[in-house]
Scaffold this active site. Structure first.
Site, PDB file in Angstrom:
ATOM      1  CG  ASP A  12      -2.028   1.601   1.271  1.00 26.38           C
ATOM      2  OD1 ASP A  12      -2.388   1.479   0.572  1.00 26.38           O
ATOM      3  OD2 ASP A  12      -1.693   1.727   2.727  1.00 26.38           O
ATOM      4  CG  ASP A  14      -2.024   7.065   0.645  1.00 23.85           C
ATOM      5  OD1 ASP A  14      -1.179   8.475   0.395  1.00 23.85           O
ATOM      6  OD2 ASP A  14      -2.315   7.353  -0.593  1.00 23.85           O
TER       7      ASP A  14
END
Length: 226
Positions: A12, A14
């Protein structure tokens, strides 16, 4: 629990690779201030990892802001254009990514960020992001459903050459919705949650760490740090 060996790693972005979650908080709180509202941790944790418009709708509804989700998104984007280019890499991230890249472990990114915000956030980290085999964005036409649905990770795994099966992939996430998505895709998930996140929201992950600096690649059959 025994961890199963993997050959591919999906990240991922963020709050996991890039320290952007607090920048989101700054942007939404700036708008909330205009209406005397507080962008609480409860609301924030409920939208982490969601697509932008879905997140804006939840924030608007939860805090009863007098604007449409589209207007809230537009206002937040104006602020984010100003602050996103300052996003820094999270601790331990550069070390792990360069290590895996050096050892020819296929790595990729699956993010809910759309093209526009991705460009803003990564503008100072072009060389770093060039180490990944590919990057799947939130507005990718093949990603029909956002996290917690598994689409982003399934599409990401399919784009390795040759494509990787779910069992071969290890996912790194910071958000409960992302963990659910990785598990729904049939992958093991290492979670590195924000320190403020309620511990009850971390229990589904395969492994929970305080920081990327604590990760030991050999636990999952990946090359150990020298």
């Amino acid at each position: 629990m025994p961890y199963k060996p993997v050959t591919h790693v999906i990240f991922d972005m963020d709050g996991l690779l890039l320290d952007t979650e607090k920048l989101y908080t700054v942007s939404f709180q700036e708008i909330c201030d205009r209406y005397g509202k507080t962008y609480t941790w409860d609301v924030k944790s409920s939208v982490m990892g969601k697509k932008a418009l879905d997140a804006a709708r939840i924030i608007r509804d939860s805090l009863e802001l007098p604007m449409s989700p589209e207007e809230l998104l537009e206002e937040s984007r104006k602020i984010q254009e100003r602050i996103f280019p300052n996003a820094a890499l999270m601790p331990g991230v550069e070390k792990l990514i360069t290590h895996l890249h050096k050892d020819n472990i296929p790595i990729a990114v699956a993010t809910s960020s759309a093209s526009l915000t991705f460009e803003m956030k990564t503008s100072r980290h072009k060389d770093f992001f060039s180490l990944f085999k590919h990057i799947v964005l939130g507005d990718d036409p093949e990603v029909k459903n956002g996290k917690p649905q598994p689409d982003a990770f399934q599409v990401c795994a399919s784009r390795f050459d040759p494509p990787a099966s779910p069992e071969q992939c290890l996912v790194f996430e910071d958000a409960p919705n992302g963990v659910k998505a990785g598990l729904a895709a049939g992958m093991q998930v290492v979670m590195i949650p924000d320190q403020n996140l309620d511990h009850s929201l971390t229990q589904e992950a395969t492994l929970v760490l305080d920081s990327m600096e604590d990760f030991r690649p050999e636990l999952f059959g990946l090359p150990a740090y020298n």
